[in-house]
Motif scaffolding. Structure first.
Motif, PDB file in Angstrom:
ATOM      1  N   ALA A  38     -12.518   5.784   1.777  1.00  0.00           N
ATOM      2  CA  ALA A  38     -12.630   4.564   0.972  1.00  0.00           C
ATOM      3  C   ALA A  38     -12.109   4.794  -0.552  1.00  0.00           C
ATOM      4  O   ALA A  38     -11.676   3.816  -1.166  1.00  0.00           O
ATOM      5  N   HIS A  39     -12.022   6.047  -1.089  1.00  0.00           N
ATOM      6  CA  HIS A  39     -11.530   6.305  -2.230  1.00  0.00           C
ATOM      7  C   HIS A  39      -9.779   6.386  -2.118  1.00  0.00           C
ATOM      8  O   HIS A  39      -9.138   6.232  -3.387  1.00  0.00           O
ATOM      9  N   TYR A  40      -9.357   6.345  -0.870  1.00  0.00           N
ATOM     10  CA  TYR A  40      -7.754   6.453  -0.753  1.00  0.00           C
ATOM     11  C   TYR A  40      -7.218   5.505  -0.057  1.00  0.00           C
ATOM     12  O   TYR A  40      -5.880   5.425  -0.191  1.00  0.00           O
ATOM     13  N   ALA A  41      -7.863   4.674   0.777  1.00  0.00           N
ATOM     14  CA  ALA A  41      -7.539   3.746   1.365  1.00  0.00           C
ATOM     15  C   ALA A  41      -7.405   2.145   0.707  1.00  0.00           C
ATOM     16  O   ALA A  41      -8.579   1.927   0.230  1.00  0.00           O
ATOM     17  N   PRO A  42      -6.467   1.516   0.601  1.00  0.00           N
ATOM     18  CA  PRO A  42      -6.628   0.220  -0.271  1.00  0.00           C
ATOM     19  C   PRO A  42      -7.535  -0.761   0.506  1.00  0.00           C
ATOM     20  O   PRO A  42      -7.832  -1.639  -0.297  1.00  0.00           O
ATOM     21  N   SER A  43      -7.778  -0.871   1.943  1.00  0.00           N
ATOM     22  CA  SER A  43      -8.368  -1.696   2.593  1.00  0.00           C
ATOM     23  C   SER A  43      -8.781  -0.989   3.965  1.00  0.00           C
ATOM     24  O   SER A  43      -8.106  -0.177   4.518  1.00  0.00           O
ATOM     25  N   SER A  44      -9.936  -1.662   4.446  1.00  0.00           N
ATOM     26  CA  SER A  44     -10.289  -1.009   5.658  1.00  0.00           C
ATOM     27  C   SER A  44     -10.198   0.440   5.889  1.00  0.00           C
ATOM     28  O   SER A  44      -9.546   0.964   7.033  1.00  0.00           O
ATOM     29  N   PRO A  45     -10.836   1.054   5.011  1.00  0.00           N
ATOM     30  CA  PRO A  45     -10.724   2.461   4.930  1.00  0.00           C
ATOM     31  C   PRO A  45     -11.069   3.132   6.339  1.00  0.00           C
ATOM     32  O   PRO A  45     -10.706   4.507   6.558  1.00  0.00           O
ATOM     33  N   TYR A  46     -12.081   2.637   7.012  1.00  0.00           N
ATOM     34  CA  TYR A  46     -12.649   3.601   8.068  1.00  0.00           C
ATOM     35  C   TYR A  46     -12.056   3.226   9.532  1.00  0.00           C
ATOM     36  O   TYR A  46     -12.542   3.212  10.447  1.00  0.00           O
ATOM     37  N   ASP A  48      -8.978   3.576  12.064  1.00  0.00           N
ATOM     38  CA  ASP A  48      -8.164   4.879  12.490  1.00  0.00           C
ATOM     39  C   ASP A  48      -6.766   4.177  12.662  1.00  0.00           C
ATOM     40  O   ASP A  48      -6.285   4.245  13.565  1.00  0.00           O
ATOM     41  N   SER A  49      -6.204   4.047  11.609  1.00  0.00           N
ATOM     42  CA  SER A  49      -4.771   3.589  11.654  1.00  0.00           C
ATOM     43  C   SER A  49      -4.228   3.778  10.269  1.00  0.00           C
ATOM     44  O   SER A  49      -4.806   3.837   9.126  1.00  0.00           O
ATOM     45  N   PRO A  50      -2.724   3.959  10.144  1.00  0.00           N
ATOM     46  CA  PRO A  50      -2.101   3.971   8.980  1.00  0.00           C
ATOM     47  C   PRO A  50      -2.275   2.779   8.045  1.00  0.00           C
ATOM     48  O   PRO A  50      -2.218   1.499   8.721  1.00  0.00           O
ATOM     49  N   GLN A  51      -2.181   2.917   6.736  1.00  0.00           N
ATOM     50  CA  GLN A  51      -2.043   1.599   5.993  1.00  0.00           C
ATOM     51  C   GLN A  51      -0.738   2.126   5.041  1.00  0.00           C
ATOM     52  O   GLN A  51      -0.782   3.084   4.377  1.00  0.00           O
ATOM     53  N   SER A  52      -0.518   0.745   4.341  1.00  0.00           N
ATOM     54  CA  SER A  52       0.673   0.825   3.310  1.00  0.00           C
ATOM     55  C   SER A  52      -0.267   1.105   1.883  1.00  0.00           C
ATOM     56  O   SER A  52      -1.221   0.646   1.668  1.00  0.00           O
ATOM     57  N   ILE A  53       0.176   2.034   1.172  1.00  0.00           N
ATOM     58  CA  ILE A  53      -0.098   2.292  -0.203  1.00  0.00           C
ATOM     59  C   ILE A  53       0.930   1.918  -1.509  1.00  0.00           C
ATOM     60  O   ILE A  53       0.948   2.215  -2.402  1.00  0.00           O
ATOM     61  N   GLY A  54       2.081   1.252  -0.913  1.00  0.00           N
ATOM     62  CA  GLY A  54       3.177   0.818  -1.612  1.00  0.00           C
ATOM     63  C   GLY A  54       3.970   1.650  -1.664  1.00  0.00           C
ATOM     64  O   GLY A  54       4.016   2.901  -1.463  1.00  0.00           O
ATOM     65  N   HIS A  55       5.263   1.334  -2.645  1.00  0.00           N
ATOM     66  CA  HIS A  55       6.447   2.459  -2.803  1.00  0.00           C
ATOM     67  C   HIS A  55       6.916   2.903  -1.477  1.00  0.00           C
ATOM     68  O   HIS A  55       7.337   4.070  -1.386  1.00  0.00           O
ATOM     69  N   ALA A  56       7.026   2.070  -0.345  1.00  0.00           N
ATOM     70  CA  ALA A  56       7.371   2.509   0.860  1.00  0.00           C
ATOM     71  C   ALA A  56       6.580   3.758   1.573  1.00  0.00           C
ATOM     72  O   ALA A  56       7.269   4.641   2.183  1.00  0.00           O
ATOM     73  N   ALA A  57       5.411   3.767   1.022  1.00  0.00           N
ATOM     74  CA  ALA A  57       4.751   5.338   1.525  1.00  0.00           C
ATOM     75  C   ALA A  57       3.296   4.469   2.285  1.00  0.00           C
ATOM     76  O   ALA A  57       2.882   3.287   2.188  1.00  0.00           O
ATOM     77  N   THR A  58       2.516   5.246   3.102  1.00  0.00           N
ATOM     78  CA  THR A  58       1.406   5.102   3.829  1.00  0.00           C
ATOM     79  C   THR A  58       0.477   6.111   3.875  1.00  0.00           C
ATOM     80  O   THR A  58       0.847   7.374   3.419  1.00  0.00           O
ATOM     81  N   SER A  87       2.066  13.759  -0.878  1.00  0.00           N
ATOM     82  CA  SER A  87       0.751  13.692  -0.751  1.00  0.00           C
ATOM     83  C   SER A  87       0.145  12.213  -0.797  1.00  0.00           C
ATOM     84  O   SER A  87      -1.054  12.138  -0.374  1.00  0.00           O
ATOM     85  N   GLY A  88       0.935  11.321  -1.137  1.00  0.00           N
ATOM     86  CA  GLY A  88       0.668  10.006  -1.253  1.00  0.00           C
ATOM     87  C   GLY A  88      -0.654   9.646  -1.813  1.00  0.00           C
ATOM     88  O   GLY A  88      -0.807   9.834  -3.074  1.00  0.00           O
ATOM     89  N   SER A  89      -1.673   9.040  -0.940  1.00  0.00           N
ATOM     90  CA  SER A  89      -2.951   8.549  -1.473  1.00  0.00           C
ATOM     91  C   SER A  89      -3.708   9.927  -2.140  1.00  0.00           C
ATOM     92  O   SER A  89      -4.670   9.407  -2.980  1.00  0.00           O
ATOM     93  N   GLY A  90      -3.375  10.966  -1.650  1.00  0.00           N
ATOM     94  CA  GLY A  90      -4.255  12.074  -2.099  1.00  0.00           C
ATOM     95  C   GLY A  90      -5.194  12.524  -0.966  1.00  0.00           C
ATOM     96  O   GLY A  90      -5.786  13.721  -1.400  1.00  0.00           O
ATOM     97  N   TYR A  91      -5.530  11.586  -0.109  1.00  0.00           N
ATOM     98  CA  TYR A  91      -6.482  12.048   0.813  1.00  0.00           C
ATOM     99  C   TYR A  91      -6.501  13.241   1.445  1.00  0.00           C
ATOM    100  O   TYR A  91      -7.562  14.117   1.368  1.00  0.00           O
TER     101      TYR A  91
END
Length: 223
Positions: A38-46, A48-58, A87-91
């Motif tokens: 939840a500290h790294y995913a912008p929504s629905s953190p739990y 099991d799917s990829p999510q956009s984090i902006g800047h054409a990254a996931t 490293s993206g979100s840092g997770y």
């Protein structure tokens, strides 16, 4: 079984991944339990799917993070040094840092400054993340990940979180002997994970594994 591994909490997600055989190592399970997605995913953190984090990254799906950590695990020991390209979100950077503490270090490299800042900000949301960053166990830097990060090389393990056009020579060069590189590679219309091992004598082997779908490892977007 990845699509059935989502949960209502971080613990439920990780337990489901383990129950479906997507996490098999107790060390990886404990590391992922210790890093709240939840500290790294912008929504629905739990989920099991990829999510956009902006800047054409996931942020990749949790089962892919588990697969990467398990593949690199033989080289993730207390005191090990790791490079996380894209490293993206840092997770996953944080998960890898959990696997090499105490005394280990993970460098997360991103090609645009807002993602460097995002990883830093996300990691500092937890007490564990703040402690690792303050102690030098996690560091985020801006650079072209295709060239690795020579300043802290060589690395026991290198993870690449975006699809490369090839196995970039700089990354292999920056591996310790022995060391391992986990990298998705674009091959025509398809992508596959490659596991590159550098042996003690410096010889290199490459093993093509399963098909995947990652965002491309590219130049930084133009302003």
């Amino acid at each position: 079984m990845a699509w059935r591994s989502s949960g209502a909490t971080n613990e439920a997600l990780i337990e489901n991944l383990a129950r479906h055989g997507l996490i098999t190592s107790s060390r990886v399970k404990q590391a992922m339990l210790g890093v709240d997605r939840a500290h790294y995913a912008p929504s629905s953190p739990y989920q099991d799917s990829p999510q956009s984090i902006g800047h054409a990254a996931t942020i990749s799906a949790p089962h892919m993070h588990a697969a990467a950590a398990e593949s690199l695990l033989p080289f993730l020991k207390p005191g090990s040094k790791v490079l996380d390209v894209g490293s993206g979100s840092g997770y996953l950077t944080h998960v890898l840092a959990e696997l090499v503490k105490p005394g280990g270090r993970v460098v997360g490299v991103e090609h645009i400054q807002p993602l460097v800042e995002l990883g830093t900000r996300n990691t500092r949301k937890s007490e564990e993340g703040r402690e690792l960053m303050d102690a030098g166990g996690i560091r985020y830097v801006k650079g072209d990940g295709r060239l690795g990060w020579a300043e802290d090389a060589p690395y026991d393990a290198i993870h690449v979180g975006a699809a490369a056009r090839d196995v970039h020579p700089a990354l292999v060069e920056q591996l310790k002997a022995p060391g391992r590189l986990f990298i998705p590679v674009q091959e025509g219309n398809y992508q596959h994970i490659y596991v590159i091992d550098k042996k003690e004598d410096g010889s290199v082997t490459r093993k093509k594994e399963y098909g995947v779908q990652y965002v491309p490892l590219t130049d930084a977007p133009k302003d």
